[in-house]
Design a protein around this motif. Structure first.
Motif, PDB file in Angstrom:
ATOM      1  N   GLY A   1     -38.751-114.247  18.437  1.00 60.68           N
ATOM      2  CA  GLY A   1     -38.485-114.630  19.817  1.00 60.68           C
ATOM      3  C   GLY A   1     -37.629-113.608  20.519  1.00 60.68           C
ATOM      4  N   ARG A   2     -36.327-113.919  20.590  1.00 59.35           N
ATOM      5  CA  ARG A   2     -35.420-113.115  21.412  1.00 59.35           C
ATOM      6  C   ARG A   2     -35.376-111.615  21.123  1.00 59.35           C
ATOM      7  N   PRO A   3     -35.558-111.167  19.861  1.00 64.36           N
ATOM      8  CA  PRO A   3     -35.558-109.704  19.683  1.00 64.36           C
ATOM      9  C   PRO A   3     -36.651-109.022  20.519  1.00 64.36           C
TER      10      PRO A   3
ATOM     11  N   THR B   1     -34.824-125.333   9.126  1.00 62.25           N
ATOM     12  CA  THR B   1     -33.738-124.455   8.659  1.00 62.25           C
ATOM     13  C   THR B   1     -32.383-124.896   9.224  1.00 62.25           C
TER      14      THR B   1
ATOM     15  N   ARG C   1     -34.861-110.400  12.524  1.00 60.69           N
ATOM     16  CA  ARG C   1     -34.018-109.578  13.407  1.00 60.69           C
ATOM     17  C   ARG C   1     -34.155-108.115  13.015  1.00 60.69           C
TER      18      ARG C   1
ATOM     19  N   PRO D   1     -39.861-117.570  10.786  1.00 64.76           N
ATOM     20  CA  PRO D   1     -38.951-117.155  11.868  1.00 64.76           C
ATOM     21  C   PRO D   1     -37.682-116.571  11.259  1.00 64.76           C
TER      22      PRO D   1
ATOM     23  N   LYS E   1     -46.543-117.923  20.301  1.00 65.09           N
ATOM     24  CA  LYS E   1     -46.198-119.300  19.908  1.00 65.09           C
ATOM     25  C   LYS E   1     -45.731-120.057  21.143  1.00 65.09           C
TER      26      LYS E   1
ATOM     27  N   GLN F   1     -29.263-117.348  14.626  1.00 73.64           N
ATOM     28  CA  GLN F   1     -30.005-117.435  13.368  1.00 73.64           C
ATOM     29  C   GLN F   1     -29.068-117.093  12.211  1.00 73.64           C
TER      30      GLN F   1
ATOM     31  N   ASP G   1     -40.455-118.818  24.154  1.00 68.45           N
ATOM     32  CA  ASP G   1     -39.551-119.934  24.431  1.00 68.45           C
ATOM     33  C   ASP G   1     -39.079-119.883  25.879  1.00 68.45           C
TER      34      ASP G   1
HETATM   35  O1  C5P Z   1     -35.472-116.111  19.254  1.00 64.79           O
HETATM   36  P1  C5P Z   1     -35.780-116.300  17.799  1.00 64.79           P
HETATM   37  O2  C5P Z   1     -36.407-115.069  17.148  1.00 64.79           O
HETATM   38  O3  C5P Z   1     -34.600-116.826  17.022  1.00 64.79           O
HETATM   39  O4  C5P Z   1     -36.931-117.413  17.801  1.00 64.79           O
HETATM   40  C1  C5P Z   1     -37.416-117.979  16.620  1.00 64.79           C
HETATM   41  C2  C5P Z   1     -38.422-119.039  16.962  1.00 64.79           C
HETATM   42  O5  C5P Z   1     -38.797-119.701  15.763  1.00 64.79           O
HETATM   43  C3  C5P Z   1     -37.927-120.122  17.913  1.00 64.79           C
HETATM   44  O6  C5P Z   1     -39.053-120.578  18.671  1.00 64.79           O
HETATM   45  C4  C5P Z   1     -37.461-121.213  16.977  1.00 64.79           C
HETATM   46  O7  C5P Z   1     -37.519-122.489  17.554  1.00 64.79           O
HETATM   47  C5  C5P Z   1     -38.475-121.076  15.848  1.00 64.79           C
HETATM   48  N1  C5P Z   1     -38.033-121.613  14.572  1.00 64.79           N
HETATM   49  C6  C5P Z   1     -36.893-121.184  13.917  1.00 64.79           C
HETATM   50  N2  C5P Z   1     -36.542-121.733  12.724  1.00 64.79           N
HETATM   51  C7  C5P Z   1     -37.301-122.687  12.168  1.00 64.79           C
HETATM   52  C8  C5P Z   1     -38.471-123.127  12.797  1.00 64.79           C
HETATM   53  C9  C5P Z   1     -38.796-122.563  14.015  1.00 64.79           C
HETATM   54  O8  C5P Z   1     -36.206-120.304  14.403  1.00 64.79           O
HETATM   55  N3  C5P Z   1     -36.985-123.176  10.985  1.00 64.79           N
END
Ligand code: C5P
Length: 234
Positions: free
Chosen positions: A210-212, A119, A181, A178, A32, A190, A10
């Motif tokens: 993502g961020r983790p 979500t 954590r 997704p 992704k 989240q 991201d």
């Molecule tokens: O940083 P993080 O781990 O929260 O990133 C999760 C990724 O999954 C982000 O790209 C977010 O947009 C995506 N995503 C999500 N929840 C969803 C669909 C996609 O967190 N329901």
């Protein structure tokens, strides 16, 4: 199906993305690419990451009339992505059209998965704003079954929904989740989260993290930890 970790890149520019990917010298993570990066950099970013040897989940969540989705999917398929997605709310007909568009002349195609309910959508908002008179879980399972009927490979869902999707659609029907954590990590924004180890127990096929990983002091170490906990190998 082999379990795998998909890193959510991201970032808003190619420069930032490559700075991040350059850290990975010994492995080629599945990545992704979402709307932010794709709209900023266009198809060139997909080609460039592909050329570096990464598999790509292009997360553009298509939702339009069947003919438009079919033609757009055929363009994405030529970009040689490995996985892409759409909104199941576009109907079974739209999902079937998407699959047709995605299938290359030689019969191969990227994996295609559907978003059921985002979500970020609560049951209350779904019922009041969208006028869907059902529980959110019933809606998710129903949309997942529609995706299966259309011939799709699976759905994106929260890790906590993966079990019921597998129960309704079968263990072969893929779940990509997704909201992951580390047990000792930051949760951020989240809400419905799980650890990589728990996601493995639930039986999900791919976790999107993502961020983790991207915001970790040592992203390669965080990626390896994720792989070790979820896949069972570093
Ligand atoms: O940083 P993080 O781990 O929260 O990133 C999760 C990724 O999954 C982000 O790209 C977010 O947009 C995506 N995503 C999500 N929840 C969803 C669909 C996609 O967190 N329901």
């Amino acid at each position: 199906m082999k379990r795998d970790v998909i890193i959510a890149c991201d970032f808003s520019s190619a420069e930032e993305t490559f700075q991040f990917l350059d850290k990975f010298q010994d492995e080629k993570p599945f990545v992704k690419i979402g709307m932010e990066l794709y709209y900023a950099e266009g198809p060139a970013i997909v080609k460039a990451i592909k050329e570096r040897g990464h598999r790509i989940f292009l997360d553009l969540k298509l939702h339009d009339i069947p003919n438009t989705v079919k033609k757009s999917m055929s363009v994405l398929s030529r970009l040689d992505v490995d996985m892409c997605n759409l909104h199941a709310a576009g109907t079974i007909e739209m999902m079937r059209a998407a699959l047709e568009g995605l299938t290359r002349a030689d019969g191969t195609r990227p994996l295609l998965i559907a978003v059921t309910q985002l979500t970020s959508t609560s049951e209350e908002r779904m019922q009041k704003d969208l006028l869907i008179n059902a529980t959110i879980n019933d809606t998710i399972v129903h949309y997942a079954c529609n995706a299966k009927e259309a011939g799709l490979d699976g759905v994106v869902c929260s890790p906590l929904e993966a079990g019921m999707v597998k129960e309704a659609c079968g263990s072969e029907f893929m779940t990509v989740t997704p909201g992951v954590r580390f047990a000792d990590g930051e949760v951020g924004d989240q809400v419905r989260i799980t650890t990589p180890a728990r996601a493995r127990e639930i039986g999900t096929d791919y976790i999107v993290v993502g961020r983790p990983i991207t915001a970790a002091a040592d992203p390669v170490k965080a990626y390896r930890r994720c792989m070790a906990e979820f896949v069972g190998e570093a």
